[in-house]
Design a protein around this motif. Structure first.
Motif, PDB file in Angstrom:
ATOM      1  N   VAL A   6     129.391  22.883  85.131  1.00 15.42           N
ATOM      2  CA  VAL A   6     128.361  23.766  85.685  1.00 15.42           C
ATOM      3  C   VAL A   6     127.253  24.030  84.675  1.00 15.42           C
ATOM      4  O   VAL A   6     126.092  23.669  84.888  1.00 15.42           O
ATOM      5  N   ASP A   7     127.621  24.651  83.561  1.00 16.15           N
ATOM      6  CA  ASP A   7     126.601  25.115  82.618  1.00 16.15           C
ATOM      7  C   ASP A   7     125.778  23.972  82.032  1.00 16.15           C
ATOM      8  O   ASP A   7     124.541  24.003  82.054  1.00 16.15           O
ATOM      9  N   ILE A   8     126.485  22.951  81.490  1.00 11.48           N
ATOM     10  CA  ILE A   8     125.756  21.846  80.857  1.00 11.48           C
ATOM     11  C   ILE A   8     124.971  21.054  81.894  1.00 11.48           C
ATOM     12  O   ILE A   8     123.815  20.652  81.655  1.00 11.48           O
ATOM     13  N   ARG A   9     125.593  20.830  83.068  1.00  7.55           N
ATOM     14  CA  ARG A   9     124.862  20.123  84.136  1.00  7.55           C
ATOM     15  C   ARG A   9     123.581  20.869  84.499  1.00  7.55           C
ATOM     16  O   ARG A   9     122.514  20.257  84.645  1.00  7.55           O
ATOM     17  N   GLN A  10     123.694  22.201  84.622  1.00  5.24           N
ATOM     18  CA  GLN A  10     122.510  22.978  84.979  1.00  5.24           C
ATOM     19  C   GLN A  10     121.460  22.927  83.880  1.00  5.24           C
ATOM     20  O   GLN A  10     120.260  22.864  84.154  1.00  5.24           O
ATOM     21  N   GLN A  11     121.911  22.938  82.619  1.00  9.22           N
ATOM     22  CA  GLN A  11     120.951  22.861  81.519  1.00  9.22           C
ATOM     23  C   GLN A  11     120.228  21.517  81.513  1.00  9.22           C
ATOM     24  O   GLN A  11     119.011  21.450  81.309  1.00  9.22           O
ATOM     25  N   ILE A  12     121.031  20.429  81.740  1.00  9.67           N
ATOM     26  CA  ILE A  12     120.399  19.093  81.756  1.00  9.67           C
ATOM     27  C   ILE A  12     119.448  18.976  82.937  1.00  9.67           C
ATOM     28  O   ILE A  12     118.310  18.504  82.799  1.00  9.67           O
ATOM     29  N   LEU A  13     119.948  19.412  84.112  1.00  6.35           N
ATOM     30  CA  LEU A  13     119.074  19.364  85.291  1.00  6.35           C
ATOM     31  C   LEU A  13     117.858  20.265  85.102  1.00  6.35           C
ATOM     32  O   LEU A  13     116.747  19.939  85.546  1.00  6.35           O
ATOM     33  N   GLY A  14     118.072  21.393  84.424  1.00  3.93           N
ATOM     34  CA  GLY A  14     116.964  22.317  84.189  1.00  3.93           C
ATOM     35  C   GLY A  14     115.860  21.714  83.345  1.00  3.93           C
ATOM     36  O   GLY A  14     114.685  22.099  83.478  1.00  3.93           O
ATOM     37  N   SER A  15     116.234  20.763  82.490  1.00  4.29           N
ATOM     38  CA  SER A  15     115.204  20.093  81.686  1.00  4.29           C
ATOM     39  C   SER A  15     114.699  18.815  82.351  1.00  4.29           C
ATOM     40  O   SER A  15     113.560  18.399  82.132  1.00  4.29           O
ATOM     41  N   GLY A  59      99.302  14.171 101.194  1.00  4.44           N
ATOM     42  CA  GLY A  59      99.232  15.526 101.740  1.00  4.44           C
ATOM     43  C   GLY A  59     100.571  16.235 101.743  1.00  4.44           C
ATOM     44  O   GLY A  59     100.653  17.396 102.127  1.00  4.44           O
ATOM     45  N   PHE A  60     101.643  15.571 101.374  1.00  2.14           N
ATOM     46  CA  PHE A  60     102.949  16.225 101.242  1.00  2.14           C
ATOM     47  C   PHE A  60     103.600  15.714  99.965  1.00  2.14           C
ATOM     48  O   PHE A  60     103.382  14.566  99.567  1.00  2.14           O
ATOM     49  N   VAL A  61     104.394  16.612  99.344  1.00  2.00           N
ATOM     50  CA  VAL A  61     104.959  16.293  98.028  1.00  2.00           C
ATOM     51  C   VAL A  61     106.465  16.580  98.034  1.00  2.00           C
ATOM     52  O   VAL A  61     106.880  17.699  98.342  1.00  2.00           O
ATOM     53  N   PRO A  62     107.292  15.597  97.706  1.00  2.00           N
ATOM     54  CA  PRO A  62     108.730  15.865  97.556  1.00  2.00           C
ATOM     55  C   PRO A  62     108.983  16.650  96.274  1.00  2.00           C
ATOM     56  O   PRO A  62     108.309  16.453  95.261  1.00  2.00           O
ATOM     57  N   GLU A  63     109.953  17.529  96.331  1.00  2.00           N
ATOM     58  CA  GLU A  63     110.287  18.341  95.159  1.00  2.00           C
ATOM     59  C   GLU A  63     111.787  18.619  95.172  1.00  2.00           C
ATOM     60  O   GLU A  63     112.369  18.866  96.227  1.00  2.00           O
ATOM     61  N   PHE A  64     112.402  18.569  93.988  1.00  6.95           N
ATOM     62  CA  PHE A  64     113.843  18.795  93.873  1.00  6.95           C
ATOM     63  C   PHE A  64     114.110  20.199  93.358  1.00  6.95           C
ATOM     64  O   PHE A  64     113.441  20.675  92.441  1.00  6.95           O
ATOM     65  N   ASP A  65     115.121  20.873  93.986  1.00  4.68           N
ATOM     66  CA  ASP A  65     115.506  22.197  93.489  1.00  4.68           C
ATOM     67  C   ASP A  65     116.516  22.035  92.357  1.00  4.68           C
ATOM     68  O   ASP A  65     116.807  20.914  91.908  1.00  4.68           O
ATOM     69  N   ASN A  66     117.066  23.155  91.893  1.00  2.24           N
ATOM     70  CA  ASN A  66     117.971  23.119  90.741  1.00  2.24           C
ATOM     71  C   ASN A  66     119.265  22.362  91.016  1.00  2.24           C
ATOM     72  O   ASN A  66     119.961  21.972  90.079  1.00  2.24           O
ATOM     73  N   ASN A  67     119.601  22.171  92.294  1.00  2.00           N
ATOM     74  CA  ASN A  67     120.797  21.410  92.663  1.00  2.00           C
ATOM     75  C   ASN A  67     120.472  19.978  93.061  1.00  2.00           C
ATOM     76  O   ASN A  67     121.313  19.288  93.633  1.00  2.00           O
ATOM     77  N   PHE A  68     119.251  19.546  92.745  1.00  2.00           N
ATOM     78  CA  PHE A  68     118.764  18.201  93.046  1.00  2.00           C
ATOM     79  C   PHE A  68     118.750  17.928  94.549  1.00  2.00           C
ATOM     80  O   PHE A  68     119.000  16.827  95.016  1.00  2.00           O
ATOM     81  N   LYS A  69     118.439  18.955  95.308  1.00  2.42           N
ATOM     82  CA  LYS A  69     118.228  18.786  96.739  1.00  2.42           C
ATOM     83  C   LYS A  69     116.732  18.661  96.981  1.00  2.42           C
ATOM     84  O   LYS A  69     115.931  19.454  96.488  1.00  2.42           O
TER      85      LYS A  69
END
Length: 510
Positions: free
Chosen positions: A361-370, A389-399
């Protein structure tokens, strides 16, 4: 050969086969394909040869394709043949020791076919986790998490074994504690000593009586002997007088004293009988005292024997009790040590739980956070280049979320072409963000730009050109006329010669 190249040719000429050959040559299989489907129509045998570079080593792979039976593999690294330790695990050993890119990553980011394309903007939870494991290196974290789980499983097994041992010890402790405490043997020993002393005293008492009576009896015996001797002499003298003659000289003997002699003999006889009566009384008394002594001593010795037997039994029981006490102490000490060990194991299990949480959890979130912000920034940059006119964007869970100026857009509302643009932008943004992880310098896009208009296709090619490193090779299978956007074209032409179908390659540089 570097740059962007178009791959064209008639249907069935083998364009898609190029990408499949790369995947099969490297990884021994192609997702969604059987070996027989990879071989040309009407053929039962095929061959793939690949020359590539990985970890700064030159690798040559020759792999056969057989519709039936095994498909042998030959590998050289830096011109030296590799002999695998285990044929069954040869592919796994090849990928682990000599490849710097795995199959999933190649199929998702490098060798992309329209027929087997998996949209990165619509990945489910399982596919997202698998994608991040391979692309972001989270598989290493997963390995450590799995190692933690293995350790936890072993610790839990140890805990169960310890619990079983403690329970078994407690049953034994309860059983041993239920034994009766033996009677103190001191009292019995004192009783035995007292009775033995009484026996000695009784023996002395009875023997003194017997000795006293025996002494009187001996005196009477002497008197009887003396009287018997006198009586015998009187009887002989009476017989001589009654005979009237001396047996020696034949002279006549006076019989006037015969009556007196008989009277004297009678007196001796009466005295003898009187003394003999006393003698017999003494004999009876001695016999009675002996019997009384024997009965008394025997009775007391019987009591002593009974006490001694009881003492032996209690002594044995005392020995068993001592062993029981030692065993109780041992079991209780063992349970105390096991309780301490159990607590240590519980602390260790909790430590592995914490470590698993940190890793998963923690390390994955830190890596994903960067990582995610840099990918999103690159996506915005590339999206602006297309002007969609539209842009894909990933949230913190890579959704993935599709954003527009007005509102968020569901991926299901996008057309096939729009979804292709979104996924191409995502792929390029990820590739450009993780080139240190993905060292593949070739991209093969099989009909990925179909269903796009000419301007969008041209924009995509332009984005490819400005995004990828200069030493990359991009092969795009396309039937559209967009030659001006490429550095060259690889034309595939299917020929029939002597009943065999062959594909001819022709490279034209612009």
């Amino acid at each position: 050969m570097k740059g962007l190249y178009k791959v064209s040719g008639q249907i069935g000429s083998g364009k898609t086969t190029i990408g499949e050959a790369i995947i099969y040559g490297l990884y021994c299989n192609v997702t969604g394909k059987t070996l027989s489907s990879l071989i040309s129509w009407g053929e039962k045998h095929g061959l793939v040869e690949i020359w590539c570079e990985s970890f700064d080593r030159n690798i040559y792979i020759k792999r056969e394709l057989n519709a039936y039976g095994q498909s042998p593999m030959y590998v050289e690294v830096d011109d030296e043949e590799i002999v695998f330790t285990n044929k069954r695990n040869a592919q796994q050993q090849l990928e682990k020791e000599y490849f710097d890119t795995n199959k999933t990553m190649m199929e998702l980011l490098c060798i992309i076919s329209f027929n087997s394309f998996k949209s990165l903007s619509t990945l489910n939870t399982k596919d997202t986790r698998q994608f991040l494991d391979y692309v972001m290196g989270f598989d290493v974290l997963s390995d450590y998490v799995d190692a933690c789980k293995i350790q936890q499983s072993e610790l839990k097994d140890n805990k169960l074994n310890i619990t079983a041992t403690i329970n078994a010890n407690n049953v034994q402790i309860n059983r041993l504690e239920s034994y009766e405490t033996p009677v103190d043997t001191t009292t019995i020993k004192d009783n035995i000593k007292q009775i033995n002393e009484e026996i000695v005293e009784k023996e002395k008492y009875y023997k003194s009586q017997i000795d006293e009576l025996s002494s009187k009896k001996n005196e009477l015996q002497s008197k009887l002997t003396e009287i018997k001797t006198l009586g015998a002499a009187k009887s002989k003298e009476i017989k001589l007088i009654e005979a009237g003659k001396c047996p020696t000289c034949g002279a006549s003997i006076d019989k006037s004293q015969l009556s007196q002699k008989k009277q004297e003999r009678q007196i001796l006889l009466e005295h003898y009988n009187s003394i003999y009566g006393l003698f017999c009384d003494l004999t009876r008394q001695i016999s009675q005292i002996s019997i009384e002594m024997t009965n008394c001593i025997t009775s007391k010795k019987s009591v002593v024997k009974s006490k001694e037997n009881e003492l032996i039994r209690l002594t044995e029981k005392s020995k068993q009790t001592a062993e029981t006490q030692r065993e109780l102490i041992r079991l209780k000490n063992e349970n105390s040590e096991l309780d301490t060990k159990m607590k240590d194991i519980e602390v260790e299990i909790e430590s592995y739980n914490e470590l698993s949480k940190i890793l998963s959890v923690d390390i994955r979130q830190q890596i994903l956070g960067s990582f995610i912000p840099s990918v999103n920034a690159k996506i915005i940059e590339l999206s602006n280049m297309t002007g969609t006119g539209f842009v894909p964007e990933f949230d913190n869970n890579f959704k993935c979320i599709i954003k527009s100026e007005a509102e968020d857009i569901s991926t299901s509302s996008l057309s096939t072409g729009q979804l292709k643009v979104v996924d191409t932008i995502i792929i390029l943004a990820i590739i450009s963000s993780i080139m240190s992880k993905s060292k593949s310098n070739i991209i093969f896009l099989d009909e990925l730009f179909s269903n796009l208009d000419s301007k969008t296709r041209s924009d995509m090619v332009g984005i490819l050109r400005c995004t990828l490193p200069e030493d990359s090779v991009v092969l795009i299978v396309s039937h559209q006329d967009i030659d001006e956007d490429f550095d060259g074209c690889i034309k595939l032409k299917l020929e029939n010669k002597n009943g065999f179908r062959r594909t001819k390659f022709e490279l034209n540089r612009y």
